[in-house]
Design a protein around this motif. Structure first.
Motif, PDB file in Angstrom:
ATOM      1  N   PHE A  91      55.111 -62.022  62.715  1.00 50.46           N
ATOM      2  CA  PHE A  91      55.672 -63.036  63.608  1.00 50.46           C
ATOM      3  C   PHE A  91      57.185 -62.941  63.777  1.00 50.46           C
ATOM      4  O   PHE A  91      57.884 -63.943  63.812  1.00 50.46           O
ATOM      5  N   MET A  92      57.685 -61.717  63.902  1.00 48.81           N
ATOM      6  CA  MET A  92      59.109 -61.564  64.188  1.00 48.81           C
ATOM      7  C   MET A  92      59.403 -60.513  65.246  1.00 48.81           C
ATOM      8  O   MET A  92      60.518 -60.455  65.753  1.00 48.81           O
ATOM      9  N   THR A  93      58.425 -59.713  65.617  1.00 44.80           N
ATOM     10  CA  THR A  93      58.677 -58.641  66.583  1.00 44.80           C
ATOM     11  C   THR A  93      59.141 -59.204  67.920  1.00 44.80           C
ATOM     12  O   THR A  93      59.980 -58.598  68.585  1.00 44.80           O
ATOM     13  N   ARG A 117      51.636 -44.583  56.523  1.00 47.85           N
ATOM     14  CA  ARG A 117      50.482 -44.286  57.372  1.00 47.85           C
ATOM     15  C   ARG A 117      50.254 -45.336  58.441  1.00 47.85           C
ATOM     16  O   ARG A 117      49.710 -45.034  59.503  1.00 47.85           O
ATOM     17  N   TYR A 118      50.669 -46.599  58.156  1.00 47.62           N
ATOM     18  CA  TYR A 118      50.396 -47.690  59.089  1.00 47.62           C
ATOM     19  C   TYR A 118      51.587 -48.626  59.201  1.00 47.62           C
ATOM     20  O   TYR A 118      52.296 -48.869  58.221  1.00 47.62           O
ATOM     21  N   LEU A 119      51.743 -49.176  60.400  1.00 49.52           N
ATOM     22  CA  LEU A 119      52.608 -50.316  60.652  1.00 49.52           C
ATOM     23  C   LEU A 119      51.669 -51.416  61.128  1.00 49.52           C
ATOM     24  O   LEU A 119      50.947 -51.233  62.111  1.00 49.52           O
ATOM     25  N   VAL A 120      51.648 -52.537  60.415  1.00 46.55           N
ATOM     26  CA  VAL A 120      50.782 -53.657  60.771  1.00 46.55           C
ATOM     27  C   VAL A 120      51.676 -54.777  61.300  1.00 46.55           C
ATOM     28  O   VAL A 120      52.530 -55.281  60.578  1.00 46.55           O
ATOM     29  N   VAL A 121      51.478 -55.135  62.563  1.00 49.02           N
ATOM     30  CA  VAL A 121      52.298 -56.145  63.222  1.00 49.02           C
ATOM     31  C   VAL A 121      51.435 -57.354  63.548  1.00 49.02           C
ATOM     32  O   VAL A 121      50.377 -57.206  64.178  1.00 49.02           O
ATOM     33  N   PHE A 122      51.881 -58.527  63.117  1.00 49.97           N
ATOM     34  CA  PHE A 122      51.280 -59.800  63.511  1.00 49.97           C
ATOM     35  C   PHE A 122      52.297 -60.451  64.434  1.00 49.97           C
ATOM     36  O   PHE A 122      53.472 -60.550  64.080  1.00 49.97           O
ATOM     37  N   ASP A 123      51.869 -60.908  65.605  1.00 52.14           N
ATOM     38  CA  ASP A 123      52.831 -61.578  66.473  1.00 52.14           C
ATOM     39  C   ASP A 123      52.128 -62.422  67.521  1.00 52.14           C
ATOM     40  O   ASP A 123      50.931 -62.275  67.769  1.00 52.14           O
ATOM     41  N   THR A 124      52.925 -63.300  68.122  1.00 48.83           N
ATOM     42  CA  THR A 124      52.483 -64.168  69.202  1.00 48.83           C
ATOM     43  C   THR A 124      53.036 -63.609  70.500  1.00 48.83           C
ATOM     44  O   THR A 124      54.172 -63.130  70.540  1.00 48.83           O
ATOM     45  N   VAL A 125      52.235 -63.663  71.540  1.00 45.52           N
ATOM     46  CA  VAL A 125      52.640 -63.140  72.839  1.00 45.52           C
ATOM     47  C   VAL A 125      52.606 -64.249  73.880  1.00 45.52           C
ATOM     48  O   VAL A 125      52.028 -65.316  73.654  1.00 45.52           O
ATOM     49  N   ALA A 126      53.217 -63.978  75.019  1.00 43.11           N
ATOM     50  CA  ALA A 126      53.167 -64.936  76.124  1.00 43.11           C
ATOM     51  C   ALA A 126      51.732 -65.006  76.635  1.00 43.11           C
ATOM     52  O   ALA A 126      51.024 -63.995  76.653  1.00 43.11           O
ATOM     53  N   PRO A 135      46.908 -72.424  77.443  1.00 40.35           N
ATOM     54  CA  PRO A 135      47.139 -72.940  76.091  1.00 40.35           C
ATOM     55  C   PRO A 135      48.572 -72.695  75.644  1.00 40.35           C
ATOM     56  O   PRO A 135      49.234 -71.775  76.107  1.00 40.35           O
ATOM     57  N   GLU A 136      49.019 -73.558  74.735  1.00 40.73           N
ATOM     58  CA  GLU A 136      50.353 -73.368  74.182  1.00 40.73           C
ATOM     59  C   GLU A 136      50.367 -72.095  73.363  1.00 40.73           C
ATOM     60  O   GLU A 136      49.325 -71.561  72.998  1.00 40.73           O
ATOM     61  N   LEU A 137      51.549 -71.606  73.069  1.00 38.51           N
ATOM     62  CA  LEU A 137      51.656 -70.355  72.328  1.00 38.51           C
ATOM     63  C   LEU A 137      51.281 -70.540  70.863  1.00 38.51           C
ATOM     64  O   LEU A 137      50.247 -70.117  70.406  1.00 38.51           O
ATOM     65  N   PHE A 138      52.127 -71.179  70.093  1.00 42.85           N
ATOM     66  CA  PHE A 138      51.954 -71.209  68.650  1.00 42.85           C
ATOM     67  C   PHE A 138      51.875 -72.649  68.175  1.00 42.85           C
ATOM     68  O   PHE A 138      51.010 -73.023  67.426  1.00 42.85           O
TER      69      PHE A 138
END
Length: 193
Positions: A91-93, A117-126, A135-138
């Motif tokens: 949640f920072m990208t 071997r991996y980059l794991v990204v958690f994030d919210t998008v528009a 729906p609202e974002l977060f």
């Protein structure tokens, strides 16, 4: 969210250090390392978070987990950590803008963590739709706070485009319980610079 991240990282069977970029107090990193039975390193820009993380480092020692937390701006890392196998960023990208700068930062991770071997990204998008009924974002204030900061989260498609431009191939995309939020398992694309 943390349980999803823990399960996801464990499913990747880490074979070396787990790195959490924007680790805060390190509690999520400690949980990942404990479950994966691997050492960990975390970075956070906040000196307050890093100071608080020293309690987590002490807890890790008691559990027999090798854990290190450093203060650093993850968009400007200069050292290399060849022992890191999996890098996570939660949640920072969307805060790394514009898109070309974000791609440069993500590309730099390939150099800073050359054997990851991996980059794991958690994030919210528009949201895909900008209608009033979408729906609202977060959370109710998410849109408002980001608008005050002059930031607009990327769309899902734009995020995936940034990942590709940074030299990553998306292996998995997981829809999260938080509205308009995803986890992406990215692998460095061997042909990318």
């Amino acid at each position: 969210m943390d349980e999803t991240l823990l399960d996801l990282v464990a499913s990747l069977a880490p074979r070396g250090r787990v790195c959490d970029l924007g680790c805060g107090t390190g509690s999520r990193l400690l949980a990942m390392c404990t479950r994966a039975e691997q050492p960990g390193i975390g970075f956070d820009i906040s000196s307050t978070a890093v100071d608080a993380a020293q309690n987590t480092v002490r807890d890790a020692r008691v559990l027999g987990v090798d854990l290190e937390i450093q203060q650093a701006d993850v968009t400007m890392l200069t050292d290399t950590w060849p022992d890191v196998d999996i890098v996570t960023q939660a949640f920072m990208t969307h805060h790394i803008a514009p898109d070309d700068h974000c791609a440069d930062v993500l590309r730099s991770y390939r150099v800073r963590f050359p054997r990851a071997r991996y980059l794991v990204v958690f994030d919210t998008v528009a949201p895909a739709s900008t209608s009033a009924s979408s729906p609202e974002l977060f959370a109710p204030g998410f849109d408002y706070i980001h608008a005050l900061q002059g930031m607009e989260p990327r769309t899902r498609e734009a995020a995936r485009r940034v990942f590709a431009e940074a030299g990553y191939r998306c292996l998995r995309e997981i829809t999260l319980a938080v509205p308009n939020s995803y986890a992406w398992v990215l692998r460095p694309d061997d042909g990318a610079a």
